[in-house]
Design a protein around this motif. Structure first.
Motif, PDB file in Angstrom:
ATOM      1  N   MET A  24      10.958  38.962   1.473  1.00  0.00           N
ATOM      2  CA  MET A  24      11.318  39.965   0.470  1.00  0.00           C
ATOM      3  C   MET A  24      10.587  39.657  -0.841  1.00  0.00           C
ATOM      4  N   PHE A  25       9.257  39.590  -0.728  1.00  0.00           N
ATOM      5  CA  PHE A  25       8.409  39.353  -1.887  1.00  0.00           C
ATOM      6  C   PHE A  25       7.376  40.473  -1.953  1.00  0.00           C
ATOM      7  N   LYS A  26       6.905  40.748  -3.131  1.00  0.00           N
ATOM      8  CA  LYS A  26       5.825  41.692  -3.429  1.00  0.00           C
ATOM      9  C   LYS A  26       6.313  43.146  -3.565  1.00  0.00           C
ATOM     10  N   THR A  27       6.147  43.642  -4.779  1.00  0.00           N
ATOM     11  CA  THR A  27       6.321  45.078  -5.001  1.00  0.00           C
ATOM     12  C   THR A  27       5.123  45.760  -4.348  1.00  0.00           C
ATOM     13  N   THR A  28       5.137  47.072  -4.319  1.00  0.00           N
ATOM     14  CA  THR A  28       4.028  47.764  -3.652  1.00  0.00           C
ATOM     15  C   THR A  28       2.691  47.446  -4.311  1.00  0.00           C
ATOM     16  N   SER A  29       2.648  47.460  -5.647  1.00  0.00           N
ATOM     17  CA  SER A  29       1.355  47.208  -6.292  1.00  0.00           C
ATOM     18  C   SER A  29       0.900  45.765  -6.054  1.00  0.00           C
ATOM     19  N   GLU A  30       1.837  44.838  -6.048  1.00  0.00           N
ATOM     20  CA  GLU A  30       1.465  43.434  -5.765  1.00  0.00           C
ATOM     21  C   GLU A  30       0.978  43.287  -4.323  1.00  0.00           C
ATOM     22  N   ALA A  31       1.610  44.032  -3.432  1.00  0.00           N
ATOM     23  CA  ALA A  31       1.219  43.963  -2.019  1.00  0.00           C
ATOM     24  C   ALA A  31      -0.199  44.504  -1.827  1.00  0.00           C
ATOM     25  N   ILE A  32      -0.497  45.597  -2.506  1.00  0.00           N
ATOM     26  CA  ILE A  32      -1.846  46.175  -2.415  1.00  0.00           C
ATOM     27  C   ILE A  32      -2.875  45.162  -2.909  1.00  0.00           C
ATOM     28  N   GLU A  33      -2.539  44.507  -4.016  1.00  0.00           N
ATOM     29  CA  GLU A  33      -3.465  43.528  -4.597  1.00  0.00           C
ATOM     30  C   GLU A  33      -3.702  42.366  -3.619  1.00  0.00           C
ATOM     31  N   LEU A  34      -2.628  41.873  -3.032  1.00  0.00           N
ATOM     32  CA  LEU A  34      -2.751  40.751  -2.086  1.00  0.00           C
ATOM     33  C   LEU A  34      -3.563  41.159  -0.854  1.00  0.00           C
ATOM     34  N   ALA A  35      -3.265  42.335  -0.322  1.00  0.00           N
ATOM     35  CA  ALA A  35      -3.988  42.803   0.876  1.00  0.00           C
ATOM     36  C   ALA A  35      -5.471  42.995   0.563  1.00  0.00           C
ATOM     37  N   ASN A  36      -5.765  43.551  -0.596  1.00  0.00           N
ATOM     38  CA  ASN A  36      -7.169  43.730  -0.989  1.00  0.00           C
ATOM     39  C   ASN A  36      -7.876  42.390  -1.120  1.00  0.00           C
ATOM     40  N   GLY A  37      -7.195  41.450  -1.741  1.00  0.00           N
ATOM     41  CA  GLY A  37      -7.779  40.124  -1.940  1.00  0.00           C
ATOM     42  C   GLY A  37      -8.061  39.447  -0.604  1.00  0.00           C
ATOM     43  N   LEU A  38      -7.138  39.580   0.323  1.00  0.00           N
ATOM     44  CA  LEU A  38      -7.318  38.942   1.635  1.00  0.00           C
ATOM     45  C   LEU A  38      -8.459  39.601   2.403  1.00  0.00           C
ATOM     46  N   GLN A  39      -8.534  40.907   2.267  1.00  0.00           N
ATOM     47  CA  GLN A  39      -9.609  41.599   2.966  1.00  0.00           C
ATOM     48  C   GLN A  39     -10.974  41.147   2.448  1.00  0.00           C
ATOM     49  N   GLU A  66       1.233  51.445   2.245  1.00  0.00           N
ATOM     50  CA  GLU A  66       0.094  51.172   1.362  1.00  0.00           C
ATOM     51  C   GLU A  66      -0.798  50.051   1.907  1.00  0.00           C
ATOM     52  N   VAL A  67      -0.167  49.009   2.437  1.00  0.00           N
ATOM     53  CA  VAL A  67      -0.973  47.913   3.005  1.00  0.00           C
ATOM     54  C   VAL A  67      -1.741  48.431   4.224  1.00  0.00           C
ATOM     55  N   SER A  68      -1.110  49.301   4.976  1.00  0.00           N
ATOM     56  CA  SER A  68      -1.784  49.909   6.126  1.00  0.00           C
ATOM     57  C   SER A  68      -3.068  50.615   5.680  1.00  0.00           C
ATOM     58  N   GLU A  69      -2.972  51.359   4.591  1.00  0.00           N
ATOM     59  CA  GLU A  69      -4.169  52.059   4.083  1.00  0.00           C
ATOM     60  C   GLU A  69      -5.255  51.081   3.673  1.00  0.00           C
ATOM     61  N   VAL A  70      -4.850  49.994   3.021  1.00  0.00           N
ATOM     62  CA  VAL A  70      -5.841  49.008   2.550  1.00  0.00           C
ATOM     63  C   VAL A  70      -6.584  48.385   3.734  1.00  0.00           C
ATOM     64  N   ILE A  71      -5.869  48.065   4.808  1.00  0.00           N
ATOM     65  CA  ILE A  71      -6.513  47.288   5.875  1.00  0.00           C
ATOM     66  C   ILE A  71      -7.043  48.130   7.035  1.00  0.00           C
ATOM     67  N   THR A  72      -6.826  49.422   6.983  1.00  0.00           N
ATOM     68  CA  THR A  72      -7.332  50.270   8.068  1.00  0.00           C
ATOM     69  C   THR A  72      -8.845  50.078   8.217  1.00  0.00           C
ATOM     70  N   GLY A  73      -9.270  49.877   9.454  1.00  0.00           N
ATOM     71  CA  GLY A  73     -10.704  49.719   9.717  1.00  0.00           C
ATOM     72  C   GLY A  73     -11.202  48.297   9.503  1.00  0.00           C
ATOM     73  N   SER A  74     -10.302  47.399   9.118  1.00  0.00           N
ATOM     74  CA  SER A  74     -10.729  46.004   8.905  1.00  0.00           C
ATOM     75  C   SER A  74     -10.285  45.147  10.091  1.00  0.00           C
ATOM     76  N   ASN A  75     -10.519  43.849   9.998  1.00  0.00           N
ATOM     77  CA  ASN A  75     -10.107  42.929  11.065  1.00  0.00           C
ATOM     78  C   ASN A  75      -8.681  42.410  10.862  1.00  0.00           C
ATOM     79  N   ILE A  76      -7.952  43.048   9.930  1.00  0.00           N
ATOM     80  CA  ILE A  76      -6.579  42.604   9.646  1.00  0.00           C
ATOM     81  C   ILE A  76      -5.595  43.617  10.236  1.00  0.00           C
TER      82      ILE A  76
END
Ligand code: PEP
Length: 256
Positions: free
Chosen positions: A12-27, A50-60
């Motif tokens: 239960m960590f990460k607001t949506t904007s924080e989650a987007i930032e983390l997913a982008n960074g990992l990608q 939102e994380v789904s959108e960030v990682i779509t088409g990637s290896n994550i």
């Protein structure tokens, strides 16, 4: 050969904007990694889309942290396997010890959820593991037997290879205490033996078993060097780009 699987459980960590930032960074950190490892992010429900959108088409890949076993209905507050599929989830964590401890999850509910997930083409990550008290009482294997045999009751051999089991000794979760690589191997080997009794050697050899409990960049290599450790379910260390990316890269290095 079992494909390594490293999953980040964001709890239960990460607001949506924080989650987007983390997913982008990992990608950005992990896009070069060949597909020798399944990399999986399990954000809270609120950030799945939102994380789904960030990682779509990637290896994550995307996973959820829980699911209910019905497709739809009057079940206030619950989320169905269909809804998770709709958001792009491929995996779902089931029976995490925090859910067993704080939310009344039982082997029976784990079993219902695992069957529902498999029925909808979601890969369940079924968590099993003993408490400190149980380990000290010498009942680790008994607990593992109970969790595995009852959690997987009625699941067909044909579905078995699609499952992932996460061995998570409760005393090692979020405590900084990691099981030694020998303790992890011993438990994983025992779990694989249980699976062999249920499904035969061939199917058991295909099931991926992750270790979870204070995994960090400093201990992942030794854990992954064990023959029955096929990956990790990572909590705290998955919340920062640097630590999670290092864990993934080191795991890929060991099993290449
Ligand atoms: C977990 O959440 O499954 C977990 C193992 O947490 P941590 O890595 O923080 O111990």
């Amino acid at each position: 050969m079992r494909k390594t699987i490293i999953a980040g459980n964001w709890k239960m960590f990460k607001t949506t904007s924080e989650a987007i930032e983390l997913a982008n960074g990992l990608q950005r950190e992990l896009y070069k990694l060949e597909e020798t490892v399944d990399i999986l992010l399990c954000p809270p429900f609120t950030a799945l889309s939102e994380v789904s959108e960030v990682i779509t088409g990637s290896n994550i890949k995307l996973g959820a942290q829980n699911v209910y076993w019905k497709d739809e209905g009057a079940f206030t507050g619950e989320i169905s396997p269909l809804m998770l599929k709709d958001l792009g989830c491929a995996f779902v964590i089931i029976g995490h010890s925090e859910r067993r401890q704080f939310f009344g999850e039982t082997n029976e509910s784990v079993n219902n959820k695992a069957k529902a997930a498999l029925g909808h083409g979601l890969t369940p990550i079924i968590c099993v593991g003993e408490t400190l008290q149980e380990r000290e009482a010498g009942s680790t294997f008994k607990v593992l037997e109970d969790h595995v045999q009852n959690g997987l009751k009625g699941i067909e051999e044909s579905a078995a290879a699609a499952m992932v089991i996460a061995y998570e000794p409760v005393w090692a979760i979020g405590t900084g205490k990691t099981a030694t690589s020998q303790q992890a191997q011993e438990a994983h080997e025992y779990i694989r033996g249980l699976l062999a009794k249920m499904y035969g050697q061939e199917a058991a050899a295909q099931v991926r078993i992750q270790y979870g409990g204070s995994v960090k960049p400093e201990n992942i290599s030794e854990l992954m060097a064990q023959p029955d450790v096929d990956g990790a379910l990572v909590g705290g260390a998955s919340l920062k780009v640097e630590t999670f990316a290092q864990i993934v890269k080191k795991a890929a290095e060991v099993k290449k």
